[in-house]
Design an enzyme around this catalytic site. Structure first.
Site, mmCIF file in Angstrom:
data_model
loop_
_atom_site.group_PDB
_atom_site.id
_atom_site.type_symbol
_atom_site.label_atom_id
_atom_site.label_comp_id
_atom_site.label_asym_id
_atom_site.label_seq_id
_atom_site.Cartn_x
_atom_site.Cartn_y
_atom_site.Cartn_z
ATOM 1 C CG ASP A 180 -5.656 7.159 7.679
ATOM 2 O OD1 ASP A 180 -6.110 6.306 8.448
ATOM 3 O OD2 ASP A 180 -4.510 7.639 7.782
ATOM 4 C CD GLU A 214 -4.448 4.454 13.532
ATOM 5 O OE1 GLU A 214 -3.577 3.768 12.966
ATOM 6 O OE2 GLU A 214 -4.666 5.654 13.224
ATOM 7 C CG HIS A 315 -1.312 11.406 7.325
ATOM 8 N ND1 HIS A 315 -0.423 11.437 8.374
ATOM 9 C CD2 HIS A 315 -2.113 10.343 7.559
ATOM 10 C CE1 HIS A 315 -0.660 10.431 9.189
ATOM 11 N NE2 HIS A 315 -1.688 9.745 8.707
#
Length: 339
Positions: A180, A214, A315
């Site tokens: 990510d 982001e 995450h």
């Protein structure tokens, strides 16, 4: 696929928490240039690259910044208390190797440990709360007190970057921190390679928009190409309880924490996936916000969508699969390519 995986390994090897992205954006610019394109940097540091095509312009957005940490305090014992950048979770960082990047240009290595982490000494170790207040970066230098650390040039505000530990298994699983969203950036570079080799003829004008910031909420809030009519955020697809997506699939998001995605865009993405007989899922992400959301919140008049390869354990130490990458790339090619 080899090109995409090679790019992923290069991208994850470059430290780039939000606010410390110059090295990785420079690298990304160079890759687009090698493919024959002419990218440019926005004032904030995002990479914009026209990929060709004509009419009804669409932005493909992916972000190159990652989670990370920052020195919040040089402690009396010479170790570091850190604060998180983005949604970095202390539970996912315990015992991880990291790098301290000083504003003077020096780099030091260390490990994030619990305060007093030896079970042979601390009987209450397992009961301690896993928070950044209860953890410290132990620097791999001979430091015993605060002045020793400061003499190295380490100060409050320096970035702390965690080891991605990127691995691709023989069975095709991709394991790394920061899939990510560096996996999506690698996919967009793969798409650009297909276009440059004339293996994909575009049915409309396409921009790649590689954002920074982001992870802290304002990646695509400004400097989007003025003629764009649509934005597709290519970000991680969620995998977890109550969702249909797996790491081997491409996920199409119908709604996230900020609301539903454009009905026409999402429906056409589903139709493309069905026509290509892709392994895909339509899901709702309960705790998620994308660059497409940020663009609309900033006032851009765009239709918006969100897709991505399935990513497990977001995450944390994340996992995807080469099949998920293939399905995502093929969906983009079907959505943007001429029949």
């Amino acid at each position: 696929m080899k090109y995409i995986l090679d790019q992923l390994k290069q991208l994850t090897s470059i430290d780039s928490p939000s606010g410390f992205t110059n090295d990785v954006t420079r690298y990304t610019m160079e890759q687009f240039e090698k493919l024959g394109f002419k990218p440019y940097l926005t004032n904030k540091g995002c990479v914009v690259c026209g990929l060709g095509g004509e009419g009804n312009p669409v932005i493909l957005s992916a972000h190159i910044d990652t989670l990370g940490g920052m020195v919040a305090e040089v402690k009396k014992n010479g170790r570091l208390r850190i604060t998180n950048i983005g949604g970095l979770n202390a539970n996912n960082c315990e015992t991880e190797t990291c790098r301290i990047r000083t504003r003077g240009g020096k780099t030091y290595e260390g490990t994030l440990q619990m305060n007093d982490p030896s079970i042979h000494v601390n009987k209450k170790f397992s009961e301690q709360s896993r928070t950044f207040e209860e953890m410290e970066v132990v620097i791999d230098e001979d430091v015993k007190e605060k002045k020793d650390t400061e003499a190295l040039g380490i100060h409050t505000g320096d970035f702390v970057c965690f080891d991605p530990r990127t691995v691709v298994t023989k069975s095709g699983y991709i394991k790394s921190r920061f899939l990510d969203d560096k996996l999506s950036v690698a996919i967009l570079l793969g798409l650009a390679k297909r276009i440059s080799e004339k293996k994909l003829i575009l049915n409309r004008k396409v921009y790649a928009f590689i954002t920074v910031y982001e992870e802290v909420g304002h990646g695509a809030c400004g400097a989007l190409p003025a003629d764009a009519k649509e934005i597709i955020s290519v970000d991680m697809g969620c995998v977890g309880k109550g969702l249909a997506c797996t790491e081997r699939m491409v996920s199409i998001c119908a709604k996230d924490s900020r609301g539903p995605y454009d009905y026409e865009v999402t429906t056409e993405l589903v139709r493309c996936a069905e026509r290509e007989k892709l392994d895909y899922a339509v899901d709702i992400y309960p705790f998620y916000g994308s660059d497409a959301d940020a663009a609309l919140a900033a006032g851009y008049d765009l239709k918006h969508g969100l897709i991505g390869a399935g990513v497990y354990a977001s995450h944390g130490y994340e996992r995807s699969h080469t099949d998920g990458v293939k399905n995502t790339l093929r969906l983009l090619e079907r959505y943007l390519g001429k029949d």
